[in-house]
Each structure stands twice: as structure tokens, then as C-alpha cells.
Scaffold this motif. Sequence first.
Motif, short mmCIF file in Angstrom:
data_model
loop_
_atom_site.label_atom_id
_atom_site.label_comp_id
_atom_site.label_asym_id
_atom_site.label_seq_id
_atom_site.Cartn_x
_atom_site.Cartn_y
_atom_site.Cartn_z
N ASP A 158 -9.91 87.82 83.04
CA ASP A 158 -9.04 87.40 84.14
C ASP A 158 -7.82 88.30 84.26
O ASP A 158 -7.37 88.61 85.38
N GLU A 159 -7.29 88.76 83.12
CA GLU A 159 -6.11 89.64 83.14
C GLU A 159 -6.46 90.99 83.79
O GLU A 159 -5.67 91.53 84.57
N ILE A 160 -7.63 91.52 83.47
CA ILE A 160 -8.05 92.78 84.08
C ILE A 160 -8.21 92.62 85.58
O ILE A 160 -7.80 93.48 86.38
N PHE A 219 -1.80 85.44 75.98
CA PHE A 219 -2.22 84.62 77.12
C PHE A 219 -1.01 84.10 77.88
O PHE A 219 0.01 83.75 77.28
N ARG A 220 -1.13 84.04 79.20
CA ARG A 220 -0.06 83.45 80.01
C ARG A 220 0.08 81.97 79.64
O ARG A 220 -0.89 81.31 79.26
N THR A 221 1.28 81.46 79.74
CA THR A 221 1.56 80.10 79.29
C THR A 221 1.13 79.09 80.33
O THR A 221 1.70 78.98 81.42
N PRO A 267 -7.14 98.30 84.02
CA PRO A 267 -6.66 98.22 82.64
C PRO A 267 -5.15 98.03 82.54
O PRO A 267 -4.40 98.28 83.49
N GLY A 268 -4.70 97.62 81.33
CA GLY A 268 -3.29 97.47 81.05
C GLY A 268 -2.61 98.82 80.90
O GLY A 268 -3.25 99.87 80.96
N PRO A 269 -1.29 98.81 80.65
CA PRO A 269 -0.52 100.06 80.63
C PRO A 269 -0.74 100.89 79.36
O PRO A 269 -0.93 100.36 78.28
N ASN A 270 -0.71 102.21 79.56
CA ASN A 270 -0.65 103.20 78.48
C ASN A 270 -1.75 103.02 77.42
O ASN A 270 -1.47 102.94 76.23
#
Length: 446
Positions: free
Chosen positions: A208-210, A296-298, A216-219
Motif C-alpha cells: 500500500d505504501e508503494i 506503518f501509518r498510525t 519506491p521510497g527515497p534514496n
Amino acid sequence: MAIPDYEVTSKYKVESGHQEDHASIDFEKSVHEIQIEHVPEGTASATKALFVLLKAFVGTGVIFLPNSFKNGGLGLSIGLMCILAIICTYAFQLLVWVHSRTGGSYGEIGRQLFGRVCYWFVQFFLVVSQMGFVASYLMFISQNIGMIAEAFSHCNPPFESKYWIWVACGFIIPICWVRKLARLSWAAIIADVFILFGIVCCLYYTGDEIQRNGGPGPNIAAVNQRDFGLMIGTAVFSFEGIGMVVSVIESMKHPEKFPKVLNIGMVIITTIFVLIGTIGYIAYGENIEASLVSNFRTEPLSITVQLLYSIAMILTSPIMLWPPLTIIERAIFGKRSGRVALKWKFGKNFVRSIVPIVCAGISFGVGADNLDKFVSLVGIVACMPLCFIFPGLFHFKLTKNIYLRALDVLLMAWGIGIIVYTLYVNVSSWIDPAPASPHVCSPMNY
């Protein structure tokens, strides 16, 4: 990956009766006995043995892998994980071959081949690894319960997260007073269910984050030359089921099939490790925390995952501490029984309380901010000798094949060399730590 001169001997025939007065019987009924309690000795099918093997290896250590992939870099970490899996599989196969000739627990194999000194060396590393696992669990618990407290208190928790270590220890101590490991079967079952639920949620949240970030995430680095030694230690830490190998062999109806079961199991385990490590690092990039669930997001589901994973670790800790509890108790009290005099019972309970308190003290002193480095340190100091050095040493003692002996020497040299190098990297990371990301409190999102 079977050993060329593997053959099944009568050592695999498990006696129906148990000699309870054997010097090491309490240790042999150690951390992993509970996981095969439902499988009587000598009756398990290959499929059931494979399932038990997967349970032993795919546990709490998997959530530390995404951060280890950051330490190693994505490309290098995938390659190293596969190489380590191949070497570990070969070493485990050596241990299987040796056990077919000697029988007995890991420590008993050392006693038969090299005497009491080797026996106690093996026991020492087993105890250190088990206590190291629990100390890392307590750091994880304090970090996650602290985040839950922040979420529900609108970033105004009653105290710092590190103090939750002692709260968790307060729950672990009474469970450590249980004398029969079979009575903790309920704890093992609940922990397994919670961990499985947590792993499924890890895949959901990372995917879900992707999707949310559109990529992708940073760096994300392909290679991290500075800290890849930490990745190796954490990867070996994840192969925490080494002590389960002998127990699974003795539970099988046809133990000659175990080498194939082990090969299949290691392929599945490595695939899971690479999947979790890769997708976790890709999802969060350089922002990945020491444990994946901390990213994970809260929201209610993530809070549930963090809570259930923490409960699973609390329930797993007394089982992991069974070997050190048994060894220390036997060393102090011998065969004195609490059934004879209450003073012995209270004395044993006191000792059984001190061991988790020591783990909690280590956790409190190290702190959750250093969780990734501590996990790697445990993998280096305690797990690598069990995975690489002792299997090669034991096989070298028994085999007459000069080429296999040469491979044994190479395996032991690899183990010693990788311990020295990764320990240097680990110690350097403590002395000269990388800048830590500031902690950001996240209140509950409904």
C-alpha cells in the motif's frame, strides 16, 4: 544439497522411553520442543516436518530484515541473503549427517566428539543467542508499545518508551516460573497466530505504501559499503531455527528424507526473507525503522499489528529463555527439588526471575534506538558459530573424505573470517554511529 556420504544409521531410531536422569535431558527439551509437541517422536511425515521447520525459521526475526537491506543496499543484500542461505543450508546438512552418526542434541554431539569443553562451548553460544533474542524482543516491545501509547495519548505518553521494557518483563517473569515446557504450548500457538497475522499485514502495508507514493521510497541504494557487515549479522540472526534441526530429524518417521525437506524448506524460507526485506526497503527507503512494523501509518489496524506482535514476543520470550533457565538452575541447585522443600522452590523462582531481568537490563541500557545494531551483534557473536563453525568442526572430526575435510576447513575459515570482519563493522557503528532520524510522534488517525 545433500552431503555425498550421507547414509541413515541406527542412530535415527528414537527410543520410546526417555532416560529422565540423563545429565542434559532438561536442555534437550529446550526452546523448540514445544513446536513439535503435537508430533510424537518418529511419526511425523515429511510434509509435517517441513511445516515445523518453517515455523522455527519464519518468526520474529523477519521484521528486522528490511532495515538490514538498507544497511547492505538492495542489490548487495539480495545477493548476500542468497549466498548466506546456501552456506547455511550446506552447514545444516553437515549437522544432519553428523547427527546420523552420533545422535543426541547439539551440545551432546559436541560432547561425544570433543569432550565436555566443546559441550559447554556449544551450550554457551546457545544460551547467549537465546538471551540475545529476548533482549532484542524487549527493545522491539518497548518501541512499539511506546508508539501505541503516543497514538492514544495524542503524543503525551505517561513515560518514555524505554520503561515499557520493565512492564513487559513483569509479564514474562511469572511465565518463566512454569517448570514444564509442555504447559506453554498455548503461548506458542497464540504467538504463531499473531506472527502470521503480522507478516500478512506487513505485506499489505508495504504494498500500500508503494502504491500511495507512486513508486519506491527515497534514496534506495544498490550497495552500502559502510554498513553491509551489519546486514550479514542480521541475516544470520534471522536463521534462528538452527536449534530446531535435530528436533525435527528425531520427530520424522523417515528421517532419511530430511535432507530433501531441509533443502525445500530453506528455499521457501529464503524466498520469504528476500521478499520481506526487499519490499520493506523499497516501500520506505532510507526512512525504514529497525523493525518494519514501526513504519506503518498510525491507524487502528497498524496499532493492532504492533500490539499483537508485541504480545507474541512476550509469549515467545519464556520459551526462548528455557535453555538458559534450565542450565543456570541445574548449575546452582543440582537435583534439589522444590517439591521437597519450599526454600528450593523459591530459590529456583528467584533465579528464573533474574534471567529475564538481566535481558531487560541489557535492553534498557542499549535502547531501542540501537535495536538494529544489537540484532546484528547477536547474529555475529552467538549465531554465526552455531551456523558455520561447529557444523564444519563436527563433520571434519567424523568424515574420512579428504575433499569434504577441505570444505569443512573452508567453512570454518569463512565463519571465523566473517565473524571478525562483521564484528569490526558492528563495533565501528557503535563508536561512530550514523546520524539518527528524529522521532516524529504520530497520533491516531481514525
